[in-house]
Design an enzyme around this catalytic site. Structure first.
Site, PDB file in Angstrom:
ATOM      1  N   GLU A 186       0.849  -1.201   0.000  1.00  0.00           N
ATOM      2  CA  GLU A 186       0.000   0.000   0.000  1.00  0.00           C
ATOM      3  C   GLU A 186       0.878   1.242   0.000  1.00  0.00           C
ATOM      4  O   GLU A 186       1.874   1.301   0.737  1.00  0.00           O
ATOM      5  CB  GLU A 186      -0.933  -0.020   1.218  1.00  0.00           C
ATOM      6  CG  GLU A 186      -1.742   1.229   1.434  1.00  0.00           C
ATOM      7  CD  GLU A 186      -2.600   1.594   0.230  1.00  0.00           C
ATOM      8  OE1 GLU A 186      -2.580   2.783  -0.150  1.00  0.00           O
ATOM      9  OE2 GLU A 186      -3.276   0.697  -0.333  1.00  0.00           O
TER      10      GLU A 186
ATOM     11  N   ASN B  27       5.710   1.775  -3.136  1.00  0.00           N
ATOM     12  CA  ASN B  27       5.171   1.941  -4.479  1.00  0.00           C
ATOM     13  C   ASN B  27       5.464   0.643  -5.221  1.00  0.00           C
ATOM     14  O   ASN B  27       6.615   0.331  -5.505  1.00  0.00           O
ATOM     15  CB  ASN B  27       5.839   3.133  -5.164  1.00  0.00           C
ATOM     16  CG  ASN B  27       5.292   3.408  -6.555  1.00  0.00           C
ATOM     17  OD1 ASN B  27       4.703   2.539  -7.186  1.00  0.00           O
ATOM     18  ND2 ASN B  27       5.494   4.634  -7.029  1.00  0.00           N
TER      19      ASN B  27
ATOM     20  N   ASP C 226      -7.194   2.542  -7.770  1.00  0.00           N
ATOM     21  CA  ASP C 226      -7.587   3.919  -8.047  1.00  0.00           C
ATOM     22  C   ASP C 226      -7.722   4.098  -9.559  1.00  0.00           C
ATOM     23  O   ASP C 226      -6.782   3.840 -10.306  1.00  0.00           O
ATOM     24  CB  ASP C 226      -6.531   4.872  -7.495  1.00  0.00           C
ATOM     25  CG  ASP C 226      -7.015   6.310  -7.438  1.00  0.00           C
ATOM     26  OD1 ASP C 226      -7.773   6.714  -8.348  1.00  0.00           O
ATOM     27  OD2 ASP C 226      -6.643   7.030  -6.499  1.00  0.00           O
TER      28      ASP C 226
END
Length: 220
Positions: free
Chosen positions: A65, A92, A118
């Site tokens: 995350e 990342n 996202d």
């Protein structure tokens, strides 16, 4: 525990997220480092993996995350439950995935999920989406032959783009040509529960890692 409040969107291309992760000693984290590993990319608050780790104790689980407060919160939940087959890591994924799996025993990664990432709707922001060719390449390098990749989204365009990226690589094949009508995982993610509760569709696909890459058909 008080629920952590965080920014909904984090730009993964910002300089602060371009640093490679500091790798913990996974042998100190997992009770048995040799168990097969399930990876969830973009695990958010981690409740999906928290439940999975209890439903399938014969597996190890790792959640990645990019929002650090959520990782801290999720590891606290893990510790409260005393789970020794679960860990969450702030990173990342497009930067650190290779480094992470160089730290695990070879052939340990068996399953991967990318659930409701996202969508980054604006065209100029779509390079921020998590499923980029580099991520697919890294997964092709470390996922075992026959390993599974589960892709879920409530946005059809995003789901199609993810599928195109995996189909383009050549190391993966899609197990069904159409969207999966049911969730074949033993646990529903928080986002899927909300989406289904609103009677909205979920676009699901399953990809399998091939032994030998096939020629690319779809361009990324």
């Amino acid at each position: 525990m008080v629920r952590v409040r965080i920014r909904q969107h984090v730009n993964p291309l910002a300089s602060k997220y371009q640093q490679s992760v500091t790798i913990p000693n996974f042998s100190d984290i997992y009770a048995d480092i040799k168990k097969p590993l399930y990876l969830d990319i973009g695990c958010a608050r981690g409740r999906f993996l928290w439940q999975m780790a209890q439903v399938e104790p014969e597996w190890n689980f790792l959640g990645l995350e990019i929002r650090e407060p959520l990782v801290i919160e999720a590891n606290n939940w893990r510790d409260e439950k005393g789970l020794n087959n679960l860990h969450y890591l702030f990173c990342n994924a497009n930067i650190s995935l290779g480094k992470i799996f160089e730290s695990f025993p070879k052939g340990i990664l068996k399953k991967v999920s990318i659930l409701f990432p996202d969508p980054w709707f604006k065209r100029r922001h779509q390079t921020r989406r998590v499923v980029q060719p580099k991520l697919v390449e890294d997964l092709a390098n470390y996922l075992t032959v026959g390993g599974e990749v589960f892709l879920h989204s409530d946005i059809e365009k995003v789901a199609k783009e993810m599928c195109n990226r995996f189909s383009a690589h050549g190391s993966f094949y899609r197990s069904y040509n159409d969207w999966l009508k049911e969730n074949i995982l033993p646990v529903l993610s928080e986002r899927e529960k909300v989406t289904l509760g609103k009677n909205q569709p979920v676009y699901r696909a399953l990809f399998i890692k091939l032994e030998e890459p096939t020629p690319n058909i779809i361009s990324p």
